[in-house]
Design an enzyme around this catalytic site. Structure first.
Site, mmCIF file in Angstrom:
data_model
loop_
_atom_site.group_PDB
_atom_site.id
_atom_site.type_symbol
_atom_site.label_atom_id
_atom_site.label_comp_id
_atom_site.label_asym_id
_atom_site.label_seq_id
_atom_site.Cartn_x
_atom_site.Cartn_y
_atom_site.Cartn_z
ATOM 1 N N CYS A 1 41.349 39.099 36.302
ATOM 2 C CA CYS A 1 41.891 39.384 35.330
ATOM 3 C C CYS A 1 41.445 38.517 33.898
ATOM 4 O O CYS A 1 40.462 38.789 33.799
ATOM 5 C CB CYS A 1 43.527 39.385 35.591
ATOM 6 S SG CYS A 1 44.457 40.072 34.328
ATOM 7 N N HIS B 1 43.558 43.423 39.751
ATOM 8 C CA HIS B 1 44.589 42.698 40.275
ATOM 9 C C HIS B 1 44.358 42.907 41.953
ATOM 10 O O HIS B 1 45.367 43.708 42.496
ATOM 11 C CB HIS B 1 45.938 42.639 40.197
ATOM 12 C CG HIS B 1 46.338 42.085 38.605
ATOM 13 N ND1 HIS B 1 46.623 40.864 38.490
ATOM 14 C CD2 HIS B 1 46.271 42.821 37.518
ATOM 15 C CE1 HIS B 1 46.793 40.615 37.291
ATOM 16 N NE2 HIS B 1 46.515 41.842 36.350
ATOM 17 N N GLU C 1 45.390 41.250 44.300
ATOM 18 C CA GLU C 1 46.753 40.727 45.171
ATOM 19 C C GLU C 1 48.001 41.617 45.014
ATOM 20 O O GLU C 1 49.099 41.515 45.516
ATOM 21 C CB GLU C 1 47.256 39.223 44.364
ATOM 22 C CG GLU C 1 47.826 39.380 43.134
ATOM 23 C CD GLU C 1 47.063 39.572 41.825
ATOM 24 O OE1 GLU C 1 47.535 39.008 40.694
ATOM 25 O OE2 GLU C 1 45.603 39.815 41.998
#
Length: 205
Positions: free
Chosen positions: A80, A187, A189
């Protein structure tokens, strides 16, 4: 050992939890000596570009991080805003970036093809993969999907460094790989099995 760089910006715990779920050993590094023994580095980041760069500079970690990445060639992944920090600078602020991957971070609002679209670019989007990229060497179908949340995008100076693009009014550089230095705007995650596979591939490089 995977070291997640903690300079006060980014959700460190989310990455610690994800690597644990994958059965991979990772630790938080919030001071220079905590980077000792790193075989992989993760540089997360959220928020404003200048704030992230200032936080990294003030943390005391930057010089040791540069020794490992630029000197010892330890593989690193910026995520990011952590990806945006790899550039020379950003239109979001005035501070110089790390300049590890030649390029500039630009606003979607400044591009006529995306200026009228909702901001930020938020939600799931397809990645269009470029051939021969190690981050996507195995475990991916033709069109993997990742979660995005950003209003600025990385514009690589050398398009040979672009490992994948995504489309938001136009095709923007979503993943860059320059040797052992990698950056992802999405992202991992928050991207389910696609994100897990991306991080596993990074660790196995």
């Amino acid at each position: 050992m995977i070291r997640i760089v903690d300079y006060g910006v980014g959700n460190i715990q989310a990455f610690l939890n994800l690597f644990k779920r994958l059965g991979l050993q990772a630790e938080r590094a919030d001071r220079p000596d905590a980077l000792q023994g790193a075989t992989r580095l993760v540089l997360p980041g959220v928020g404003h570009f200048d704030h992230a760069m200032r936080s990294l500079n003030d943390s005391g970690i930057r010089s040791r991080l540069e020794e490992l990445v630029l000197g010892a060639k330890v593989p690193v992944m910026g995520i990011c805003v952590g990806m945006q920090m790899l550039a020379s600078g950003s239109d979001e602020g005035s501070m110089p970036g790390l300049n590890w991957v030649p390029g500039r971070v630009r606003a979607f609002s400044s591009n006529p093809q995306s200026a009228l679209l909702p901001m930020p670019h938020m939600g799931w989007n397809d990645l269009q993969l470029r051939g021969g990229r190690k981050l996507f060497s195995h475990g991916f179908d033709d069109v993997p999907q990742f979660y995005f949340l950003h209003s600025y995008y990385f514009d690589a100076e050398e398009k040979a460094d672009v490992a994948a693009t995504a489309h938001y009014g136009f095709d923007f550089d979503a993943v860059v790989s320059r040797g052992h230095i990698h950056g992802v705007q999405c992202h991992p995650e928050k991207s389910h099995h696609w994100g897990e596979q991306l991080l596993k591939n990074f660790v196995e490089l």
